[in-house]
Scaffold this motif. Structure first.
Motif, PDB file in Angstrom:
ATOM      1  N   ASP A 170       0.535   4.090  -2.764  1.00  0.00           N
ATOM      2  CA  ASP A 170       0.368   5.494  -2.357  1.00  0.00           C
ATOM      3  C   ASP A 170       1.367   6.403  -3.064  1.00  0.00           C
ATOM      4  O   ASP A 170       1.023   7.467  -3.581  1.00  0.00           O
ATOM      5  N   ASP A 224       0.838  -1.218   0.000  1.00  0.00           N
ATOM      6  CA  ASP A 224       0.000   0.000   0.000  1.00  0.00           C
ATOM      7  C   ASP A 224       0.871   1.267   0.000  1.00  0.00           C
ATOM      8  O   ASP A 224       0.494   2.289  -0.568  1.00  0.00           O
ATOM      9  N   THR A 271       0.767   9.419  -5.673  1.00  0.00           N
ATOM     10  CA  THR A 271       1.107  10.808  -5.335  1.00  0.00           C
ATOM     11  C   THR A 271       2.103  11.414  -6.316  1.00  0.00           C
ATOM     12  O   THR A 271       1.980  12.561  -6.711  1.00  0.00           O
TER      13      THR A 271
END
Ligand code: ASP
Length: 435
Positions: A129, A125, A133
């Motif tokens: 992420d 994860d 981003t």
């Protein structure tokens, strides 16, 4: 060409430390760590309207001198070295040393990253992420695929002004080398005329550098403040193992390997060497740019080490573009780290050898500007079958790593000029300043 007035290195250092302390304090007090870090509006405002503009004035005043300075100092350096044979000898020594230290650096990086394996066990994860981003930033940095024709066009420009406008330093270097050799073939009065003109151009750039350096303490404060106040320290914790491998490798290269080369080849101890190059190191760290540090390096080589301009003006402009041992190490660690995260199988030994070679070559070609190696790093990733967009994982902490690798690149440049000067001049101790 005369050297600019002495730069108050203690004031620049003070700017660096105060900027870092103020930036970190604001970050700790007001920024939610993320990723992505959540920076309050007022901090963004201060950075966008005060810190970044002032920092940019300082950086750009240095950048604006780079093309004329590289061109004039390299052409004059070549002309003064004299015969083609002597230029070839100094050039071969210089390039040989650049390649050697970049190779050693890349190997150190690969050995460390294999020993620590920071890419294994990174939570999925976190990876997702980071991709989400910073994926957009990564896409913007992608460079066209490498082709031999493109490379040749970079090295041999058809239009020197276009090369200058696009900051294609390899092309500018080739043109300057040709002009320098050409000067040695002109009638003496004409050669003298062109040389004096180019020397005067160099002196004009020195004037602009003096103006920039007056701004240095404030400029450095602002650059460091804007980086640290918005930086994702939470991200540094997530990628801690990877960052630690990069920093440990850079420390070995910068603090052990390079001073060892200097000591072995010139007899100069690390204490003296580092004391003399401290202004260069502070400038490299705070600007993250080898090109922006070039003017300071030329001054330091002349005033601190007493190195003649024909050597400093030859080795340092080449170094600012082609000698990036810190970058080669960073690239090696990053490619292996991302391969550990993204590929199901570890990279075979043969692939790792290819990575080392590509890291050395791309470090030679990387631009000496903040983040200059990232597009080339994406080429290396693609060539070993890792999706280039994976670079998104590390972009959020790249600025801090860039400051450190640029400092090591700079230590490499200064070690090169000291070593080449030592082997080229009759002076038994080129390390000491002129009387
Ligand atoms: N910032 C580095 C330099 O100027 C290049 C890089 O590694 O991105 O030396």
């Amino acid at each position: 060409m005369s050297a600019p007035a002495a730069v108050p290195h203690t004031r620049i250092l003070a700017g660096l430390v105060l900027g870092a302390v103020a930036g970190c304090a604001v970050n700790l007090a007001f920024v939610e760590p993320g990723p992505p870090p959540r920076v309050p509006e007022w901090v963004r405002w201060v950075n966008a309207n005060v810190a970044e503009p002032v920092g940019q004035v300082f950086l750009r005043l240095l950048f604006v001198t780079v093309v004329p300075l590289v061109f004039s100092s390299l052409a004059v350096g070549v002309a003064q070295i004299g015969s083609l044979g002597a230029v070839g000898r100094v050039g071969a020594k210089t390039l040989g040393y650049f390649l050697l230290i970049s190779f050693v650096a890349a190997v150190i990086g690969i050995v460390l990253v294999n020993a620590v394996r920071p890419g294994e066990g990174l939570p999925q994860d976190t990876v997702a992420d980071l991709q989400k981003t910073y994926g957009g930033d990564a896409a913007k940095k992608k460079k066209a695929d490498f082709t031999v024709v493109e490379f040749v066009k970079q090295v041999v420009p058809s239009n020197p002004f276009a090369a200058a406008a696009n900051l294609e330093m390899l092309g500018i270097i080739t043109f300057a080398l040709l002009v320098g050799v050409g000067i040695t073939k002109l009638d003496p009065p004409r050669a003298e005329l062109v040389t004096r003109f180019l020397e005067a151009v160099g002196e004009l750039m020195v004037f602009i550098i003096m103006v920039a350096m007056k701004l240095a303490p404030v400029g450095v404060f602002c650059l460091i403040f804007s980086t640290t106040s918005q930086f994702g320290f939470g991200l540094l914790a997530l990628l801690g193992k990877y960052a630690a491998v990069v920093l440990a490798g850079l420390a070995v290269q910068g603090l052990v390997v390079l001073p060892l080369f200097v000591w072995a080849l010139t007899g100069m101890g690390p204490g003296v060497f580092f004391r003399k190059i401290r202004t260069s190191m502070v400038t490299a760290f705070s600007t993250s740019s080898s090109s922006a540090t070039l003017p300071t390096n030329i001054r330091v080589a002349q005033t601190e080490f007493g190195i003649p301009m024909k050597i400093a003006g030859f080795v340092l402009p080449l170094g600012a573009t082609m000698c990036m041992a810190g970058t080669a190490l960073f690239e090696g660690v990053t490619v292996m780290f991302l391969a550990q995260v993204m590929l199901p199988e570890p990279l075979a030994f043969g692939d790792q050898v290819v990575v080392v070679i590509l890291c050395v070559l791309t470090a030679v070609g990387a631009a000496g500007v903040p983040g200059g190696s990232i597009p080339l790093l994406m080429l290396v990733l693609a060539s070993i079958g890792v999706e280039p967009g994976a670079i998104a994982l590390i972009l959020g902490i790249d600025r801090i790593l860039d400051m450190c690798r640029t400092t090591v690149n700079n230590i490499g440049d200064m070690s090169a000029v000291v070593i080449v000067a030592r082997t080229e001049t009759a002076d038994p101790d080129p390390a000491s300043p002129p009387a």
